[in-house]
Scaffold this motif. Structure first.
Motif, short mmCIF file in Angstrom:
data_model
loop_
_atom_site.label_atom_id
_atom_site.label_comp_id
_atom_site.label_asym_id
_atom_site.label_seq_id
_atom_site.Cartn_x
_atom_site.Cartn_y
_atom_site.Cartn_z
N ASN A 71 -1.95 21.62 -13.80
CA ASN A 71 -1.46 20.28 -14.34
C ASN A 71 -1.66 19.66 -13.23
N GLU A 75 0.80 24.96 -14.74
CA GLU A 75 1.29 24.55 -13.63
C GLU A 75 0.69 23.71 -12.53
N ALA A 115 1.27 18.83 -22.57
CA ALA A 115 1.96 18.37 -20.89
C ALA A 115 3.38 18.67 -21.13
N GLY A 172 3.15 6.05 -14.94
CA GLY A 172 2.01 6.83 -14.10
C GLY A 172 2.34 8.14 -13.42
N ARG A 210 10.26 17.65 -15.57
CA ARG A 210 11.54 19.55 -15.40
C ARG A 210 11.93 19.63 -14.13
N PHE A 211 11.51 18.24 -12.93
CA PHE A 211 11.93 19.04 -12.16
C PHE A 211 12.78 18.70 -11.63
N PRO A 268 3.11 11.56 -13.35
CA PRO A 268 2.82 13.79 -14.24
C PRO A 268 3.86 13.60 -14.65
N ASP A 313 -5.59 -1.59 -3.21
CA ASP A 313 -4.49 -1.34 -3.14
C ASP A 313 -4.15 -0.55 -4.29
N ASN A 340 2.36 8.51 2.98
CA ASN A 340 1.60 8.99 4.43
C ASN A 340 2.90 9.29 5.99
N HIS A 370 -3.43 16.77 -12.16
CA HIS A 370 -3.57 14.93 -11.92
C HIS A 370 -4.31 14.09 -9.85
N LYS A 395 8.62 26.11 -23.14
CA LYS A 395 9.52 25.98 -21.40
C LYS A 395 11.38 25.63 -21.53
N GLN A 428 -7.35 8.15 1.93
CA GLN A 428 -7.08 7.57 3.17
C GLN A 428 -8.55 7.14 3.47
N SER A 437 0.34 -1.46 -0.40
CA SER A 437 -0.24 0.04 0.11
C SER A 437 0.83 1.21 0.04
N TRP A 440 5.35 20.46 -22.16
CA TRP A 440 5.70 22.95 -22.88
C TRP A 440 7.78 23.20 -23.38
N LEU A 495 0.01 3.81 -0.44
CA LEU A 495 -0.77 4.98 0.70
C LEU A 495 0.04 5.06 2.66
N TYR A 514 4.85 16.21 -14.94
CA TYR A 514 5.86 17.86 -14.32
C TYR A 514 6.82 17.48 -13.73
N TYR A 535 5.95 5.49 -8.35
CA TYR A 535 6.70 6.90 -8.72
C TYR A 535 6.89 7.93 -7.62
#
Lengths: 266, 295, 289
Positions: free
Chosen positions: B153, B150, A238, A194, A201-202, A196, B259, A110, B157, A243, B46, A104, A240, A106, A198, A162
């Motif tokens: 976007n 941005e 998407a 999956g 570019r990070f 995103p 999950d 978290n 998402h 940019k 959650q 999981s 860019w 999640l 963006y 990811y």
């Protein structure tokens, strides 16, 4: 109709069915288990350690196949522990939840966030319990690394997600100021299914003037991204295109890249 | 033959429906309402996970209760009311009677699972609406909202994440696998009830086998890998467990689906096939025993 | 007829029940030989636990014998062809309480392969036959005992079988219902059906059965036609209408003495109604408009 004393032939038939089925059943189940291993699905084994951490009711729940629901209940305790400022208990409970449900995302995500952000920031500002600022900073850093550890174990269990790479990147970027590692994490994240768009570019942005001020590295990463994209992808909104091009041009000017080595020679 | 099986099956379903067995499904509604309100304290993603877990858990638990209890009372009730005499005095084979009863229970399970799934879908849809509203509320107050592409976007998402989490097509696989498990439990109860002399014995024995089935894979691993180290008694116990008890733990792959992990259809088909064949074997054994049972 | 096919036949039929905890065996039926001819009404008599129900269950294939053989129209009781030709009314029948009368008959009719208009027609016919018009739409759980018995008869006859097994058909039924069942058995006989029924009410058996077998402790102790078994060969009963005055009685005694009938062997008495006859006559009279 013949007289029946004891139905031996029928008992023999039952025994035959059982004897024929048992090896088929065994082989089939081993095959199923192998397939599940290939899917990196590895349920949970109720060890003595796990049993000690769970109440009796929850242990039975796990044994009866309600592993997810048991994990959900334990997760609610994490929030309770947060409200009572019991950081180490939180840490232990997050460990328990993630070992119950290692797939999981999640819970890993978290869980790491709770420790590396919530607990860490609370500890950093908790003047009442720790007047010494250096000690506070030291404790805050300790909890950041606990959170980082959760992310890392999560990635080990879920190499194709990811999300945990992205969260780890954010942690390096925002809590540790380590932009090179952040860039590396974002780069890994952007390659996974999956993710995103963006995120691609990070890494280059991390090297830019707001963060690492490493123009050469930024130039290298922008170029790498540009060459990686197919002509069709470049035209997708998407990604860019403008940019990326303007960043490369700007850096080529700043870095005085010789004309023949430029991507976009004017 | 098929005609007679279906007549008996239909009658069995009708009996369950007229005896208001489906009222039990109200319990499902209560569980779902309780779950979604109880978890409202945690973040929306959650919450959705918890509601999915509880929904599938409740379908499985209520379903297994319906499966085991309704099969366990079949034969005792038929014998007690002597209805079985009248039926078997007609041109009906014992195998047709048994199979008809089983098909009736399967129809009942199908109906229950379908109704619970519809209620489940409704609760999830409501969760999605809540979730999307929460995400929007988050972004509207972010500076630059509506101007920064941005930010748009990222918003899109996040919305996609919630929608994907709720409308996971793999939920169909999850429900199918839960259903297969219920049918297997019903077949186990059927086998036990053919030699059992009481309702209680059937229920307790079947529940026992069902629970042990969740540990069968562990027993099998120990037997196959460390069998030589075990004493004769332990080895025999593990061997019997591995060879006779169905593997229910494989079906907890449903947790993976919940999950959001990908469980390919070929694996699901493999599991469904396994349960179908196992059910067939259990029914064949039931028939062999029932055929010479004195009634 | 070189080899007559019996409607039902048993050869050395034996059924033992082991009592697991007492290490003892109960012999429910001991070496029974029985032949029932087609078209006969055959009564199985005997106290409770004497083997009547066991015999019927063995003939139906519901239980299996330890020794011997049971045959229905020359076939084994497990044979579907044999089952197609038999109908069964169990003792104290209970059916699915959640079904209405019509649904019950539909259910059993469909089990026998009847469908559609043919089944509907047959149901209407049977409902009339057993006078259950008021029970068609009612669930069986609200039925009285007599109504259950009648729906039981209707389901036993749904597929128009040649041989009917009725296990204690009149147990717990009021005299009216009991008389109806008796009439029904006689009607079935007229239609050429074979009826095998068990009872411990001897008077009823006497009224309908062609032949009887008397059971005791799992053994058949007596078998024969009612005429043979019940006719007192040692005496003759003469009946005259009206009351006998003393003068005419003396005259008759004298006449009889001339023929050689004297002394204590000659008896005069008023015939008595049976209570059943009285009851039925009274209740019927009340019912007349």
């Amino acid at each position: 109709m013949t007289a029946v004393r004891f139905p031996w032939p029928r008992v023999a038939l039952i025994a035959l069915v059982v004897c024929l089925w048992a090896p088929i059943k065994l082989a089939w189940e081993i095959g199923l288990e192998r397939q599940q291993d290939e899917l990196r699905y590895h349920g949970v084994v109720v060890t003595r350690q796990l049993r000690d951490q769970l109440s009796q009711g929850l242990t039975i729940g796990v044994l009866a196949g309600f592993r997810n629901i048991v994990a959900d209940f334990v997760w609610l305790d994490v929030t309770v522990a947060w409200e009572k400022y019991e950081w180490f208990k939180m840490d232990a409970l997050i460990n328990l939840v993630t070992s119950l449900e290692p797939r999981s995302i999640l819970f890993w995500d978290n869980g790491g966030w709770q420790l590396a952000w919530n607990v860490s920031i609370f500890v950093k500002d908790d003047v009442v319990h720790q007047p010494n600022e250096l000690r506070r900073l030291h404790d805050a850093r300790f909890w950041i690394y606990r959170g980082l550890d959760v992310y890392q174990r999560g990635i080990e269990n879920n190499p194709t997600s990811y999300k945990l790479w992205e969260s780890m990147g954010q942690l390096y970027q925002n809590r540790l100021g380590d932009y090179y590692r952040a860039a590396w994490c974002y780069g890994r994240a952007s390659q996974l299914p999956g993710a995103p768009v963006y995120l691609e570019r990070f890494p280059a942005i991390m090297m830019g003037n707001q963060f690492a001020h490493d123009d050469w590295k930024a130039y290298e990463l922008w170029k790498e991204l540009w060459f990686r994209l197919t002509p069709a992808q470049r035209l997708e909104k998407a990604h860019w295109q403008e940019k990326i091009i303007s960043n490369i041009r700007q850096l080529e000017n700043t870095l005085k890249v010789p004309r023949e080595k430029r991507v976009f020679p004017n | 033959m098929i005609g007679r099986i279906l007549v008996i099956a239909r009658n069995t379903l009708l009996e369950a429906v007229r005896q208001k067995v489906l009222n039990v499904l109200l319990l499902f509604g209560l569980v779902m309402i309780a779950a979604s309100s109880y978890f409202s304290q945690v973040a929306i993603d959650q919450q959705i996970k918890f509601v999915k877990d509880f929904g599938c858990g409740a379908i499985g638990l209520i379903g297994v209760c319906i499966a085991i209890l309704s099969v366990a009372q079949l034969l005792p009730q038929e014998l007690h009311n002597r209805t079985i005499y009248t039926i078997l005095a007609k041109p009906v084979r014992r195998s047709e009677f048994l199979l008809g009863k089983f098909v009736g229970v399967v129809l009942l399970l199908t109906l229950s699972v379908a109704l619970m799934s519809i209620a489940f879908a409704a609760v999830l849809w409501w969760q999605e609406t809540q979730g999307l509203a929460a995400v929007q509320a988050d972004y509207v107050h972010t500076p630059g909202w509506g101007k920064s592409p941005e930010l748009t976007n990222m918003y899109q998402h996040d919305v996609a994440q919630i929608v994907n989490q709720v409308r996971d097509p793999q939920m169909v696989e999850a429900i199918l696998l839960i259903f297969a498990k219920l049918v297997m439990a019903a077949a186990m109860a059927m086998l036990v009830s053919t030699f059992s002399t009481s309702f209680i014995f059937t229920v307790i024995t079947t529940c026992g086998i069902y629970l042990i089935g969740h540990m069968e894979s562990a027993a099998r691993d120990v037997w196959l890998s460390h069998g030589a180290q075990a004493t004769f008694g332990q080895g025999l116990f593990l061997e019997m467990l591995s060879l006779l008890v169905p593997d229910m733990n494989s079906f907890t792959i449903v947790d993976e689906i919940l999950d959001g992990n990908v469980v390919p259809w070929w694996h699901t088909w493999n599991l469904l096939g396994y349960s179908a064949v196992y059910t067939g074997v259990l029914l064949a054994l039931s028939e062999l025993i029932f055929e010479f049972r004195e009634i | 007829m070189d080899s007559p096919v019996f409607a039902a036949e048993t050869l050395g039929l034996t059924k033992r029940y082991p009592l697991a905890w007492k290490r003892r065996v109960v012999v429910a039926l001991n070496k029974l030989d029985l032949q029932v001819r087609p078209g006969e009404v055959f009564g199985l008599l005997g106290p409770n636990g004497s083997g009547k129900s066991t015999t019927i269950k063995l003939l139906l294939g519901l239980i299996r014998p330890n020794e011997g053989e049971a045959r229905i129209f020359g076939l084994g009781p497990d044979d579907l062809e044999a089952r197609r030709r038999i109908g069964f009314l169990p003792e104290n029948p209970y059916f699915y309480g959640f079904l209405t009368g019509d649904e019950t008959l539909q259910f059993f009719g469909k089990l026998c392969g009847l469908r559609g208009a043919k089944l509907t027609a047959r149901i209407n016919e049977l409902i009339d036959l057993v006078s259950l018009q008021n029970g068609r739409e009612r669930p069986l759980r609200s039925y009285s005992k007599g109504m259950l018995q009648r729906i039981g008869l209707a389901q036993a006859m749904i597929h128009d079988p040649d041989l009917l097994f009725l296990d204690e058909p009149t147990a717990g039924v009021d005299p009216q219902g009991s008389a109806q069942i008796r009439d029904l058995i006689l009607r079935l006989k007229k239609m050429g059906k074979t009826v095998i029924f068990s009872s411990h009410l001897l008077e009823q058996v006497q009224e309908v059965a062609d032949r009887v077998a008397i059971f005791s402790l799992g053994r058949k102790v007596l078998e024969g036609s009612l005429d043979d078994l019940l006719t007192e060969k040692e005496a003759t009963l003469v009946s005259v209408p009206g009351e006998l005055t003393d003068a005419r009685r003396d005259e008759l005694e004298r006449l009889l003495a001339q023929s050689g009938f004297t002394g204590a062997n000659v008896q005069f008495s008023r015939p008595r109604l049976s209570l059943e006859q009285l009851y039925l006559r009274t209740v019927e009279a009340e019912r007349q408009p």
